[in-house]
Scaffold this motif. Structure first.
Motif, PDB file in Angstrom:
ATOM      1  N   THR A   1      -9.552 -10.430  -0.515  1.00 39.57           N
ATOM      2  CA  THR A   1      -9.679  -9.060   0.009  1.00 39.57           C
ATOM      3  C   THR A   1      -8.890  -8.093  -0.852  1.00 39.57           C
ATOM      4  N   LEU A   2      -9.496  -6.973  -1.150  1.00 39.61           N
ATOM      5  CA  LEU A   2      -8.863  -5.912  -1.937  1.00 39.61           C
ATOM      6  C   LEU A   2      -8.844  -4.637  -1.098  1.00 39.61           C
ATOM      7  N   ALA A   3      -7.751  -3.882  -1.212  1.00 38.35           N
ATOM      8  CA  ALA A   3      -7.648  -2.611  -0.479  1.00 38.35           C
ATOM      9  C   ALA A   3      -7.403  -1.465  -1.456  1.00 38.35           C
ATOM     10  N   LEU A   4      -8.113  -0.381  -1.250  1.00 32.26           N
ATOM     11  CA  LEU A   4      -7.895   0.854  -2.007  1.00 32.26           C
ATOM     12  C   LEU A   4      -7.234   1.868  -1.085  1.00 32.26           C
TER      13      LEU A   4
ATOM     14  N   SER B   1       3.324  -5.533  -8.450  1.00 33.07           N
ATOM     15  CA  SER B   1       2.056  -6.138  -8.875  1.00 33.07           C
ATOM     16  C   SER B   1       0.863  -5.232  -8.582  1.00 33.07           C
ATOM     17  N   GLU B   2       1.083  -4.194  -7.779  1.00 31.47           N
ATOM     18  CA  GLU B   2       0.008  -3.269  -7.416  1.00 31.47           C
ATOM     19  C   GLU B   2      -0.269  -2.290  -8.568  1.00 31.47           C
ATOM     20  N   LEU B   3      -1.494  -1.821  -8.645  1.00 30.58           N
ATOM     21  CA  LEU B   3      -1.820  -0.759  -9.603  1.00 30.58           C
ATOM     22  C   LEU B   3      -1.644   0.572  -8.890  1.00 30.58           C
ATOM     23  N   PHE B   4      -0.771   1.418  -9.425  1.00 33.71           N
ATOM     24  CA  PHE B   4      -0.418   2.701  -8.824  1.00 33.71           C
ATOM     25  C   PHE B   4      -0.779   3.788  -9.816  1.00 33.71           C
ATOM     26  N   ALA B   5      -1.549   4.780  -9.385  1.00 39.66           N
ATOM     27  CA  ALA B   5      -2.035   5.812 -10.302  1.00 39.66           C
ATOM     28  C   ALA B   5      -1.947   7.191  -9.663  1.00 39.66           C
TER      29      ALA B   5
ATOM     30  N   ILE C   1      -3.625   3.541  -4.917  1.00 39.39           N
ATOM     31  CA  ILE C   1      -2.998   2.224  -5.083  1.00 39.39           C
ATOM     32  C   ILE C   1      -4.055   1.158  -4.812  1.00 39.39           C
ATOM     33  N   THR C   2      -4.082   0.132  -5.662  1.00 41.58           N
ATOM     34  CA  THR C   2      -4.944  -1.019  -5.422  1.00 41.58           C
ATOM     35  C   THR C   2      -4.083  -2.199  -5.011  1.00 41.58           C
ATOM     36  N   LEU C   3      -4.393  -2.782  -3.866  1.00 43.28           N
ATOM     37  CA  LEU C   3      -3.715  -3.996  -3.382  1.00 43.28           C
ATOM     38  C   LEU C   3      -4.702  -5.151  -3.477  1.00 43.28           C
ATOM     39  N   THR C   4      -4.314  -6.219  -4.159  1.00 46.64           N
ATOM     40  CA  THR C   4      -5.232  -7.341  -4.376  1.00 46.64           C
ATOM     41  C   THR C   4      -4.745  -8.604  -3.676  1.00 46.64           C
ATOM     42  N   ASN C   5      -5.674  -9.552  -3.529  1.00 44.61           N
ATOM     43  CA  ASN C   5      -5.379 -10.876  -2.941  1.00 44.61           C
ATOM     44  C   ASN C   5      -4.715 -10.776  -1.570  1.00 44.61           C
ATOM     45  N   LEU C   6      -5.224  -9.856  -0.747  1.00 43.09           N
ATOM     46  CA  LEU C   6      -4.671  -9.694   0.603  1.00 43.09           C
ATOM     47  C   LEU C   6      -5.162 -10.815   1.512  1.00 43.09           C
ATOM     48  N   GLU C   7      -4.266 -11.332   2.310  1.00 42.74           N
ATOM     49  CA  GLU C   7      -4.663 -12.350   3.282  1.00 42.74           C
ATOM     50  C   GLU C   7      -5.311 -11.718   4.500  1.00 42.74           C
ATOM     51  N   SER C   8      -4.899 -10.472   4.802  1.00 43.15           N
ATOM     52  CA  SER C   8      -5.485  -9.740   5.929  1.00 43.15           C
ATOM     53  C   SER C   8      -5.292  -8.253   5.701  1.00 43.15           C
ATOM     54  N   VAL C   9      -5.942  -7.436   6.528  1.00 43.50           N
ATOM     55  CA  VAL C   9      -5.830  -5.978   6.402  1.00 43.50           C
ATOM     56  C   VAL C   9      -4.432  -5.495   6.750  1.00 43.50           C
ATOM     57  N   TYR C  10      -3.655  -6.347   7.435  1.00 42.49           N
ATOM     58  CA  TYR C  10      -2.308  -5.929   7.829  1.00 42.49           C
ATOM     59  C   TYR C  10      -1.423  -5.702   6.606  1.00 42.49           C
TER      60      TYR C  10
END
Length: 563
Positions: free
Chosen positions: A172-175, A213-217, A226-235
């Motif tokens: 899961t990836l979050a933007l 480890s996040e990409l921050f722009a 911000i891009t958050l990668t390899n999320l185990e859950s939306v929390y």
């Protein structure tokens, strides 16, 4: 000069050494026979020049060239490849692999070797300058000059790559899209230099909330991503969003200014919301605007129903623009009744517009007009229309007739508002004392410093200031002292018809006593029943307004009923 000779042929090594000694080069010479020996010594010793044989046992010289690229010693050493072969491909392959020059062993003498070393060093210096220039250009293309963060171009490219990787890993990836609240106010009131310093300070605080480890722009202006990668859950995404919002709640000290700057955050998820970069951005943007609409300094996840609401709002905004251009808005007027005489003393102007003959709900279209800032032009139309109508009624109904006009917090950012009100009053010869501008308490909370100045300027014109919806969750007695309030409109939720619980009556009674002690005028809203009416009369409330008397009326009906 330190020179390393890498050659398995002792005769060839001696030939090279004799040529070096006959040249004008002062040097220390080290000899090894194989690639692995060279790598071992290069790992802890710096050399200026490496003379490397192309054909070595076990591993070819070109393999050493390839490995040298990742070694710190390579930053200084230049490499000249040597071979007994005259094949053009050998020279080309050597240069392509990173060598600065190529010499045929049978042609090596003191002059040719000295010249080759000098040319190789010049070429290495030029290569280094070219690399640094490329890195600077790349950094300019990928980095934001102000904050040092990744820019929009680099972020888009990286997000596209991460989405493809996420699809392979099935993770899961979050933007997260972040927009600073009221940043325009900072630029307008403190200047762009202070605004830039605030952006830098915000960047530092948000960075402290991240693991690295996040990409921050910075996408531009006051918008970040911000891009958050390899999320185990939306929390995981909500945890980061909460940390950022909490970190930005503390005021910033920028020079001599203390500035408060929260943030609204929208979150879209891949793959559940979308697997396309543009669509993911659009959904996160929709979620971000939803969080602004919910009160700012909040975060919001995108949901499919939000997209439907976005499209609906877009259509309404489009219709608002058309209605404004065609001057198709109209006003209804709700009577304000004097408690002691039961006669009309004035009205509240309420804007309306129709779509295909159906009247649109103000609680739907007013927030859209505010978000699009159409409310500024719409609000000016209301002011002109209401004051013009009041000038007529003061001649036909009552010279003391009053007009209440609602003002949005967005209108308080209209720098020309005061002069516009003053000019309109003059054109229609209306006394400012007969105009009452209604503000909600939420409007007072937005950009409070600027709001205070604008409201005081309206009061200085002679207009009255009314505080609407008093008694709701936003109520603060401090507002009665901070702003030049003349009238308080008690919210309809405190009326018996809206709240049958008995404990609301003593609360209302206490509220009225307090307001009366402050010598404020009181208007009770939402009078629906005789019980509401009798309670207000009993408590000594000055004026009343509600469907018990009349709903908002068009001009001709109000004149027919109250003339």
């Amino acid at each position: 000069m330190n020179i390393l000779i890498v050659d398995d042929d002792m005769i060839d090594r001696e030939m090279i050494i004799r040529a070096l000694k006959r040249s004008n080069i002062l040097c220390n010479i080290t000899q090894v026979e194989m690639v692995d020996q060279a790598l071992e010594i290069l790992a802890h010793t710096e050399f200026d020049v490496v003379l490397l044989d192309y054909n070595l046992p076990q591993r070819k010289g070109i393999e050493l060239l390839i490995e040298l690229k990742d070694m710190p010693a390579k930053q200084k050493a230049v490499v000249i490849m040597t071979s007994t072969s005259r094949e053009d491909d050998l020279a080309t392959n050597s240069i392509n692999a990173g060598a600065q020059d190529f010499l045929v062993k049978t042609e090596i003498d003191a002059f040719r070797l000295q010249r080759a070393i000098a040319n190789a060093q010049i070429r290495a210096s030029l290569e280094k300058e070219l690399l640094q220039s490329h890195q600077r250009t790349k950094e300019l293309a990928e980095r934001d000059n102000l904050t040092g963060l990744a820019n929009r171009y680099y972020f888009d490219e990286s997000l596209s790559h991460e989405i493809k990787k996420q699809q392979r890993d099935k993770s899961t990836l979050a933007l997260l899209l972040i927009d600073l609240d009221h940043f325009k106010y900072v630029n307008d009131n403190y200047g762009h230099d202070v605004g830039d310093q605030l952006l830098i300070a915000v960047t530092k605080r948000i960075t402290a909330c991240l693991r690295g480890s996040e990409l921050f722009a910075r996408l531009g202006g006051d918008e970040f991503a911000i891009t958050l990668t390899n999320l185990e859950s939306v929390y995981g995404a909500s945890t980061v969003a909460k940390r950022i919002i909490e970190a930005l709640q503390q005021p910033f000290e920028i020079g001599s200014h203390i500035i408060t700057s929260g943030a609204s955050i929208g979150i879209a998820l891949c793959p559940s919301d979308s697997g396309e970069v543009k669509e993911l951005f659009r959904f996160a943007d929709i979620a971000m605007y939803r969080s602004k609409g919910d009160g700012r300094s909040q975060f919001c996840f995108f949901e499919a129903k939000m997209q439907e609401a976005f499209l609906e709002n877009f259509l309404i905004e489009k219709q608002l623009r058309t209605t404004l251009e065609n001057k198709e808005f109209y006003l209804l007027y709700q009577p304000v009744i004097d408690s002691s005489t039961a006669k009309i003393t004035g009205v509240e102007a309420l804007i309306r517009f129709d779509i295909e003959g159906v009247s649109q709900r103000p609680d739907i279209f007013i927030p859209i007009a505010e978000k699009s800032r159409l409310i500024i032009d719409i609000g000016r139309w209301v002011i002109v229309e209401a004051i013009m109508q009041l000038s007529i009624w003061q001649k036909t109904l009552n010279p003391a007739f009053t007009m209440s006009i609602n003002l949005s917090s967005i209108q308080l950012t209209d720098e020309g508002l005061i002069e516009f009100i003053k000019s309109t009053l003059s054109i229609y010869s209306v006394d400012a004392n007969n105009i009452e501008f209604e503000l909600t308490e939420t409007a007072l909370l937005v950009e409070q410093e600027n709001s205070t100045k604008m409201i005081q300027s309206i009061s200085d014109l002679g207009c009255k200031i009314s505080l609407d919806d008093f008694g709701t969750g936003f109520s603060s007695i401090s507002h009665l002292h901070s702003f030049p309030i003349n009238t308080v409109k008690v919210d309809k939720s405190l009326m018996p018809s809206s709240s049958p619980e008995e404990n609301t009556k003593p609360f209302l009674a206490g509220l009225v006593v307090m307001l009366q002690s402050l010598e404020l005028n009181i208007i009770a809203e939402g009078i629906e029943t005789e019980a509401d009416l009798n309670l207000c009369i009993k408590l000594g409330i000055n004026k009343m307004q509600g469907y018990y008397f009349d709903k908002p009326l068009p001009t001709h009906q109000l004149e027919k009923l109250y003339s």
